[in-house]
Design an enzyme around this catalytic site. Structure first.
Site, PDB file in Angstrom:
ATOM      1  N   ILE A 189      -7.225   8.019  -0.874  1.00  0.00           N
ATOM      2  CA  ILE A 189      -7.002   6.474  -0.744  1.00  0.00           C
ATOM      3  C   ILE A 189      -8.072   5.448   0.373  1.00  0.00           C
ATOM      4  O   ILE A 189      -7.953   6.360   1.501  1.00  0.00           O
ATOM      5  CB  ILE A 189      -5.912   6.001  -1.117  1.00  0.00           C
ATOM      6  N   SER A 190      -9.241   4.707  -0.036  1.00  0.00           N
ATOM      7  CA  SER A 190      -9.858   4.455   1.193  1.00  0.00           C
ATOM      8  C   SER A 190      -9.103   3.676   1.927  1.00  0.00           C
ATOM      9  O   SER A 190      -7.887   2.897   2.113  1.00  0.00           O
ATOM     10  CB  SER A 190     -10.583   3.317   0.343  1.00  0.00           C
ATOM     11  N   GLN A 191      -9.622   3.969   3.672  1.00  0.00           N
ATOM     12  CA  GLN A 191      -9.116   3.066   4.632  1.00  0.00           C
ATOM     13  C   GLN A 191      -9.097   1.584   4.034  1.00  0.00           C
ATOM     14  O   GLN A 191      -9.988   1.035   3.802  1.00  0.00           O
ATOM     15  CB  GLN A 191      -9.689   3.195   5.485  1.00  0.00           C
ATOM     16  N   ARG A 241       0.742  -1.279   0.249  1.00  0.00           N
ATOM     17  CA  ARG A 241      -0.061   0.118   0.093  1.00  0.00           C
ATOM     18  C   ARG A 241       0.512   1.187  -0.343  1.00  0.00           C
ATOM     19  O   ARG A 241       0.779   2.524  -0.243  1.00  0.00           O
ATOM     20  CB  ARG A 241      -1.073   0.084   1.231  1.00  0.00           C
TER      21      ARG A 241
END
Length: 214
Positions: free
Chosen positions: A63-65, A37
């Protein structure tokens, strides 16, 4: 751009946290344990990449959790070689997770800045979605339909009809629906005209804007 033993250790801890939060699909957990990530984040955020937190990625997007990525991915029930349409390529992280899960990924991004950046980054990191497209996610990719599943990674005020039309019978659409906050919604196509709907609580996404490509 490096992926070190330290990063892998941090991913192991993140995956353990996701499992504790209720993510049980081993395909999802293994993919998230494999995808670095930190390489999808701006350098200023890389040290925090394995916290269960969303971060800005430019163009007013995030950017999503990781929990959100895992939760949506789990709802898709991806099988090897499934055709998956992703609405909102963003940083490319969710795309990479889906690729690692064995999906044939078709992804569309409305922000030109992110589209240009991510269409280069993904193959550079070894992830090869079938299509990375610049366009309006509300319209989907009708020329590549039908899809086994569709994932929307932005908050939609309503469920776009073109996306429903592009699902196979038996296919699954995972979409956060709402304005200020969104309800994670799963629609399963049971016939040409019928969809089964399930809701999974409140989430917070950046808005999915129609006809706003730039």
């Amino acid at each position: 751009m490096k992926d070190t033993a330290k990063h892998q250790g941090l991913r192991n801890q993140l995956v353990k946290l996701l499992a504790e939060k209720g993510i049980y699909d081993t395909n999802v957990l293994n993919a998230m344990n494999a995808v670095p990530r930190h390489l999808f984040l701006e350098s200023g955020f890389q040290d925090f990449a394995y916290q269960d937190t969303a971060f800005p990625i430019g163009a007013g997007q995030t950017i999503s959790q990781p929990y959100t990525v895992a939760f949506q991915s789990q709802l898709l029930q991806v099988k090897a070689d499934d055709k998956v349409l992703e609405i909102g390529t963003g940083s490319g992280y969710q795309t990479a997770v889906l690729c690692k899960m064995g999906a044939k990924v078709f992804t569309i991004e409305r922000q030109n800045e992110l589209y240009r950046k991510t269409s280069v980054l993904l193959p550079k990191l070894g992830y090869r979605p079938r299509v990375v497209s610049f366009g309006d996610g509300y319209k989907g990719l009708p020329n590549d339909a039908p899809f086994d599943s569709i994932i929307v990674t932005a908050g939609a005020p309503f469920v776009p009809q073109p996306l429903l039309a592009q699902l196979k019978i038996g296919g699954r659409l995972v979409i956060p629906v709402g304005d200020e906050k969104q309800v994670m919604t799963l629609l399963i196509r049971t016939s040409e005209t019928h969809f089964e709907q399930h809701e999974f609580g409140d989430f917070k996404f950046v808005p999915m804007l129609e006809d706003k490509n730039r």
